[in-house]
Structures are given as C-alpha cells and as structure tokens.
Design a protein around this motif. Structure first.
Motif, mmCIF file in Angstrom:
data_model
loop_
_atom_site.group_PDB
_atom_site.id
_atom_site.type_symbol
_atom_site.label_atom_id
_atom_site.label_comp_id
_atom_site.label_asym_id
_atom_site.label_seq_id
_atom_site.Cartn_x
_atom_site.Cartn_y
_atom_site.Cartn_z
ATOM 1 N N TRP A 146 44.422 -105.167 20.544
ATOM 2 C CA TRP A 146 42.918 -104.937 21.007
ATOM 3 C C TRP A 146 42.086 -105.529 19.675
ATOM 4 O O TRP A 146 41.166 -105.875 19.820
ATOM 5 C CB TRP A 146 42.746 -103.367 20.994
ATOM 6 N N ALA A 147 42.893 -105.484 19.211
ATOM 7 C CA ALA A 147 42.311 -106.225 17.327
ATOM 8 C C ALA A 147 42.497 -107.974 18.274
ATOM 9 O O ALA A 147 41.522 -108.154 17.558
ATOM 10 C CB ALA A 147 42.412 -106.141 15.817
ATOM 11 N N GLY A 148 43.217 -108.329 18.512
ATOM 12 C CA GLY A 148 43.438 -109.547 18.416
ATOM 13 C C GLY A 148 42.752 -109.860 19.784
ATOM 14 O O GLY A 148 42.173 -110.989 19.921
ATOM 15 N N ILE A 149 42.316 -109.172 20.699
ATOM 16 C CA ILE A 149 41.509 -109.225 21.982
ATOM 17 C C ILE A 149 40.054 -109.402 21.625
ATOM 18 O O ILE A 149 39.636 -110.022 22.341
ATOM 19 C CB ILE A 149 41.551 -108.259 23.263
ATOM 20 N N ALA A 150 39.656 -108.606 20.228
ATOM 21 C CA ALA A 150 38.196 -108.373 20.317
ATOM 22 C C ALA A 150 37.976 -109.811 19.126
ATOM 23 O O ALA A 150 36.971 -110.882 19.140
ATOM 24 C CB ALA A 150 37.878 -107.658 19.361
ATOM 25 N N LEU A 151 38.971 -110.003 18.535
ATOM 26 C CA LEU A 151 38.652 -111.666 18.018
ATOM 27 C C LEU A 151 38.531 -113.305 19.523
ATOM 28 O O LEU A 151 37.704 -113.848 18.521
ATOM 29 C CB LEU A 151 40.253 -112.337 17.002
ATOM 30 N N PHE A 152 39.875 -112.592 19.708
ATOM 31 C CA PHE A 152 39.375 -113.806 21.446
ATOM 32 C C PHE A 152 37.928 -113.593 21.801
ATOM 33 O O PHE A 152 37.684 -114.885 22.417
ATOM 34 C CB PHE A 152 40.454 -113.509 21.924
ATOM 35 N N ALA A 153 37.933 -112.497 22.071
ATOM 36 C CA ALA A 153 36.342 -112.174 22.805
ATOM 37 C C ALA A 153 35.365 -113.125 21.660
ATOM 38 O O ALA A 153 34.848 -113.978 22.501
ATOM 39 C CB ALA A 153 35.716 -110.949 23.056
ATOM 40 N N MET A 154 34.988 -113.186 20.722
ATOM 41 C CA MET A 154 34.422 -113.922 19.802
ATOM 42 C C MET A 154 34.348 -115.289 19.843
ATOM 43 O O MET A 154 33.719 -115.731 20.427
ATOM 44 C CB MET A 154 34.217 -113.529 18.039
ATOM 45 N N THR A 155 35.794 -116.024 20.762
ATOM 46 C CA THR A 155 36.045 -117.008 20.989
ATOM 47 C C THR A 155 35.114 -117.357 22.084
ATOM 48 O O THR A 155 34.537 -118.764 22.770
ATOM 49 C CB THR A 155 36.807 -117.827 20.694
ATOM 50 N N THR A 156 35.293 -116.860 23.384
ATOM 51 C CA THR A 156 34.666 -117.017 24.274
ATOM 52 C C THR A 156 33.071 -116.819 24.176
ATOM 53 O O THR A 156 32.681 -117.802 25.112
ATOM 54 C CB THR A 156 36.068 -115.827 24.910
ATOM 55 N N LEU A 157 32.878 -116.207 23.484
ATOM 56 C CA LEU A 157 31.336 -116.121 23.500
ATOM 57 C C LEU A 157 30.566 -116.649 22.334
ATOM 58 O O LEU A 157 29.980 -117.803 23.913
ATOM 59 C CB LEU A 157 30.818 -114.370 22.081
ATOM 60 N N PHE A 158 31.802 -117.471 21.616
ATOM 61 C CA PHE A 158 31.052 -118.402 21.409
ATOM 62 C C PHE A 158 30.837 -119.923 22.884
ATOM 63 O O PHE A 158 29.666 -120.543 22.378
ATOM 64 C CB PHE A 158 32.578 -119.002 20.332
#
Length: 224
Positions: A146-158
């Motif tokens: 889930w930490a990895g998902i949170a990191l990936f979510a930042m790239t999606t937001l970007f």
C-alpha cells in the motif's frame, strides 16, 4: 482480465495519437507563416510581449522534444521548430512560451506541479521496487504494497495536474498568435489542431496512469 483489456485499448489509442500527431506536425510544417518568422522568432516576440527578459531560447536535438525548463529559465525548441518558418513551429514555440508566462504569473496548477516534482522524482525511482517487494511480502507485510500504491498515486496526481497546465499554455499560444497577427485568422484552426493532438498525449498518459493505479488497488484489495 478487464484491466488488461483497458491497458491494451489505451496502448492502441496512444499509438494512434502518436501517429496522428506526427502526421499533423508534418502537415503544418509545410504551411509557412505569413511574416517569415521562425519558431525562435515567435518565441522571442511572445516572451518580449509578456515582459519576460530573463528566459533564454535555445535549440535542442530531436523531434517534438520541445520543453520549458523553469529551473534554468530556458525555452528549448527542437530542430524542426527553432529555425523553421511554419504554422507547426509557431504553435509549438508559442506553447512553450506559454509555460514561461505561467511561471512568471504564478499560474496555480503549474506551481502545484512544480511542487510535486521532487516527490514524483523520488517515487519514480523506487515505486516499482516497493510494489514488487510489496507483492512478494503482501501476506507478511501488507503495508509495504500500500505504500507502493501511495507512491504511484503521486505520479498519477502529477499526470492529471499536468493537463490544465498544458491546455492553458496552448490557449495562451493561440491567443498570442492570432492577436498579434503572427498567423492569419484562417490559419488559427491549424494551430489549434496541432496543439490539440499534442494535448491528447497527456490525456492518454493520465488515463493510463489512473488505470494502472486502480489495477494495483484491486490487487491490494483482493489480497486482504
């Protein structure tokens, strides 16, 4: 399986957009500007008109590799834009100068995107490793995935914050080109068309990132 169908569809659409974009660029690269200006000339005029005198215009290698760098305050124009006298060159050069103007006026979405750059750079460097380890250790340490998902979510937001930045830069470009008479009113649709297809590349990138994020979330939920 549904996600893989979505991925394939998005990949096909992305390929089509790239082909059409190159076709549009080639088409409008053959339409000369009425005043004989090059892409570099257009960029210089737009920056001067906006009262920006601390941004350097310079050529860069490649095709459609144009970008504005806020750190070095440079408008970097590709080989087919910098010295070219065409509608395509003018549109792309003006678009990149649109980013410089956004930087000067403190355009909100650009400020948000710039603030996310360090976070996204960090996330891109480690996210795949975190997700991989998270999948392998999901039964033992589910928090890692889930930490990895949170990191990936930042790239999606970007990716999604990038959309209004690009669209706004294109609107500024078209307004400058038509208001200053760099292009004829009859040529306006050509500039709009070229920039529209360039914008589609960002739209499909954002949708692909969102689909991937949802896919990872579905994996995490299925392992609970």
């Amino acid at each position: 399986m549904n996600y893989w169908v979505i991925f394939i569809i998005l990949m096909v659409i992305s390929m089509i957009i790239q082909v059409v974009l190159k076709s549009k660029f080639n088409k409008y690269s053959k339409v000369a500007l009425p005043g004989g200006l090059t892409g570099a000339d257009v960029a210089a005029r737009m920056l001067a008109g906006a009262g920006i005198n601390d941004v350097t215009i310079r050529p860069t290698n490649g095709t459609l590799t144009d970008f504005y760098d806020p750190r070095s305050k440079t408008v970097n124009l590709s080989e087919g834009v910098y010295a070219s006298n065409s509608i395509a060159a003018a549109a792309i050069a003006a678009h990149e100068c649109g980013h410089a103007i956004q930087h000067k006026v403190g355009y909100g979405p650009l400020r948000m995107r710039s603030a996310l750059v360090p976070v996204v750079t960090f996330a891109n460097n480690i996210v795949m490793w975190v997700l991989l380890l998270g999948i392998l250790l999901i039964e033992v340490f589910p928090g890692l995935f889930w930490a990895g998902i949170a990191l990936f979510a930042m790239t999606t937001l970007f990716s999604f914050i990038t959309l209004p930045v690009e669209i706004n830069a294109s609107k500024r470009a078209v307004k400058f080109l038509t208001d200053t008479g760099v292009i004829y009113e009859s040529q306006r649709s050509m500039a709009v068309d070229a920039l529209k297809w360039a914008a589609y590349t960002y739209v499909i990138a954002a949708l692909s990132s969102l689909a991937t994020l949802l896919y990872y979330i579905s994996i995490g939920n299925s392992r609970r």
